[in-house]
Design an enzyme around this catalytic site. Sequence first.
Site, PDB file in Angstrom:
ATOM      1  N   ASP A  24       0.830  -1.209   0.000  1.00  0.00           N
ATOM      2  CA  ASP A  24       0.000   0.000   0.000  1.00  0.00           C
ATOM      3  C   ASP A  24       0.863   1.257   0.000  1.00  0.00           C
ATOM      4  O   ASP A  24       2.082   1.206   0.220  1.00  0.00           O
ATOM      5  CB  ASP A  24      -0.899  -0.029   1.255  1.00  0.00           C
ATOM      6  CG  ASP A  24      -2.234   0.644   1.023  1.00  0.00           C
ATOM      7  OD1 ASP A  24      -2.328   1.477   0.100  1.00  0.00           O
ATOM      8  OD2 ASP A  24      -3.183   0.353   1.772  1.00  0.00           O
TER       9      ASP A  24
ATOM     10  N   ASP B  33     -10.670   2.597  -3.000  1.00  0.00           N
ATOM     11  CA  ASP B  33     -11.203   2.295  -1.667  1.00  0.00           C
ATOM     12  C   ASP B  33     -12.716   2.396  -1.664  1.00  0.00           C
ATOM     13  O   ASP B  33     -13.361   2.064  -0.672  1.00  0.00           O
ATOM     14  CB  ASP B  33     -10.619   3.269  -0.627  1.00  0.00           C
ATOM     15  CG  ASP B  33      -9.277   2.779  -0.123  1.00  0.00           C
ATOM     16  OD1 ASP B  33      -8.872   1.660  -0.489  1.00  0.00           O
ATOM     17  OD2 ASP B  33      -8.626   3.518   0.637  1.00  0.00           O
TER      18      ASP B  33
HETATM   19  C1  GLA Z   1      -5.650   1.911   2.248  1.00  0.00           C
HETATM   20  C2  GLA Z   1      -6.118   0.757   1.393  1.00  0.00           C
HETATM   21  C3  GLA Z   1      -7.191  -0.025   2.109  1.00  0.00           C
HETATM   22  C4  GLA Z   1      -6.646  -0.517   3.437  1.00  0.00           C
HETATM   23  C5  GLA Z   1      -6.121   0.652   4.244  1.00  0.00           C
HETATM   24  C6  GLA Z   1      -5.415   0.175   5.487  1.00  0.00           C
HETATM   25  O1  GLA Z   1      -6.644   2.856   2.405  1.00  0.00           O
HETATM   26  O2  GLA Z   1      -6.579   1.211   0.156  1.00  0.00           O
HETATM   27  O3  GLA Z   1      -7.614  -1.113   1.318  1.00  0.00           O
HETATM   28  O4  GLA Z   1      -5.633  -1.448   3.193  1.00  0.00           O
HETATM   29  O5  GLA Z   1      -5.211   1.437   3.501  1.00  0.00           O
HETATM   30  O6  GLA Z   1      -4.956   1.210   6.248  1.00  0.00           O
END
Ligand code: GLA
Length: 739
Positions: free
Chosen positions: A480, A549
């Site tokens: 990420d 997201d």
């Molecule tokens: C980002 C990712 C999510 C999740 C969060 C965790 O927003 O896109 O899918 O993994 O981080 O903090």
Amino acid sequence: MIAFYMNIKTKQRFFPFKKKLSIKTTIVCVLMIISSSSFAQKLIRIETKDNLLLLGVDTNAILKQLYFGRIINDIGGFATSLEKSAEAYSTYGNDVEHTALRVTHSDGNLTTDLMFVSSNTTKQDDNISVTKIILKDKYYPDEVTLFYKTYFEQDIIEQWMTFSHKEKSPVTLYNFASASLNFQSPAYYLDYFYGDWANEFNLIETKLSEGTKTIDSKLGVRTDQRSNQSFLLSLNGKLQEDDGKVIAGTLAWPGNWQLQFNEDHYNNLYVTAGMNPFASEYILKADTTFTAPGFLFTYSDKGAGETTRNFHRWARKYGIADGYGERDVLLNNWEATYFDFDEEKLSSIIKQAGEMGFELFLLDDGWFANKYPRNDDHAGLGDWEVNHKKLPHGLSYLADICKQNNLKFGIWVEPEMVNPKSELYEKHSDWVITAAHRDLNLSRNQLILDITNPKVQDYVYDVLDKLMSENKGISYIKWDCNRYITNAGSFYLGNQQSKLFIDYPTALLNIIQRFRKKYPDVYMMVCSGGGGRMDYATMPYFQEYWPSDNTDALDRIKIQWGLEYFYPAVGLAAHVTPNHSDERITPLKFRFDVAMTGRLGLDYRVDKLNADEKTFAINAIATYKKIRNVVFYGDLYRLLSPYENNRAALMYVSENKDSALVFSFLQKKETYPDNSKLLLKGLDANAQYKLTEINKGSFSRLNDYEGKTFSGAFLMNVGLQFDMYNDYESAVIQLVKQQ
Ligand code: GLA
């Protein structure tokens, strides 16, 4: 001869530089100019299965772009237009409007004037050839090499350039596009993608007019959060799905990027694509090579649909890790538990997941850090030891539980980041990206590690290496990246701060490559708070990408629609979730159907599903496993765009046309049902296909068709006619060729 000499002399007289030309340099220049004026015209074919990019060298030894379109065998006629055609790679000097390359030479000269030296084509295999064209400045010992890599079957060309020099002191590069192309059409329509976090990949169309249109990113990392470095250019009217001349292009680069479309008063369009020159002047020592990233492009005279299928077929083979490999149905705990979990809760979820047919469990954020535990997003990033309170037996123990339940085990990391509230920051506050004399600018309470610093690069690599070597049983990593660069600055780069935006992504790719070399088998998902890092430099190392997201199924229809113009379904992570994005309540079937157009996963407390939901989910997962290969490796045909219709529809057709899946979604309730005929595409007109509705809900609109056989010609010309009435209604239709 005298005339040329005078040219040089005149030039010298007006140059504002103190240093005089040496006799040797003068002779070289004179010879070069003499040879350039008598240069025999030369044509260079860059060719794929259906397309031709034709370059030419004119009598002044200037490399020109003559044509890009469908294959033409008889190219004799181009000799007439060669002299007046536009340069294939424009440099600042003679050209001032659409500069691909701008260099300030060691003596301060702002201009560059390139001459063709040589070209050769080498075949890498049956499908790939590389044409290398060497250009040299007429005066300075600077060399530009243009590379054109062709992927013959997929009709994709990848172009990039390298720059090197032998000047006595460093030169500064100010513009360094990978490619420039030019077109001559009556009108140009540009389609590209815009949005922001949780609303990525909105397709936008604009008619270009005189002047320059720039689409770019200056975010430094996570550079696709608002826009993606991909575009479609329609040369004869608005972009259409199955008709019209279209160029589709994308830059393979995870850093700042820039696409420019410059239309002049005569309807010429100049396109330049490359790393964004913004705040990025690059000082280059002699004998070092500066390499611009690849710009990938294709052409079709049959509309956007074919350009997408070219890109998807290319991506499955070359652009994404294991593009023809398997993908697991995974359960992710993010929207299920967020940071609030422990061994017991996870064990219960994992047990249920195994029973329901999942193949992989992905443990998301929150599993690490002890002094400053990662219980929310304020602390712990950077301290990658397992949190003993939440997971007293460690990660391998969880991996074992997964194994006992027939699941693989995956883990979330965000290795480029640090919370100020962490042991890492306490030790190395000089490892973060921040401008001197400025306050720390936090985003999601975190800072970015300065991986231009080799020590930090090693640290990031070691974090991943340690994670893998000390915790047996990790088969999957979600990488990420949850913020972009503000207050840009690097302690490490000293007085060369403007290297940051190029050296950061270069370092990132180095780390990923190094990791991949040691761990070629681990599956990886590229995530960046959603689709903030989706590009074809990164994707060859990752099997999957997390597009957004935003997991609201309704919004995902458009987000996934947009990104699939360039990125294939085999990597498209699409999850059924409780939808915390906007709390919209949609039927479970609708959420599954939308997620089934990509790589299906769930973010759910599966141990809390009620009996009906659980039965539906179990059946849907089982159904998906039977049909997923058509989604992963099939050709995408867009039928009804969600941007233009209330009903959206798309289909995947296996490459050999043996089977197909049609997905149809109604975005909102209609007073009168949508009764239009859904004309299918991409089937074998002469074949017979048996129709079955799959992943059925409590009712079917397709009873008239169920179980019957239709010819491809019927399905494509007469089509299927079934009503859809309700908010968020959906149907998935399977077509199987009958022998
Ligand atoms: C980002 C990712 C999510 C999740 C969060 C965790 O927003 O896109 O899918 O993994 O981080 O903090």
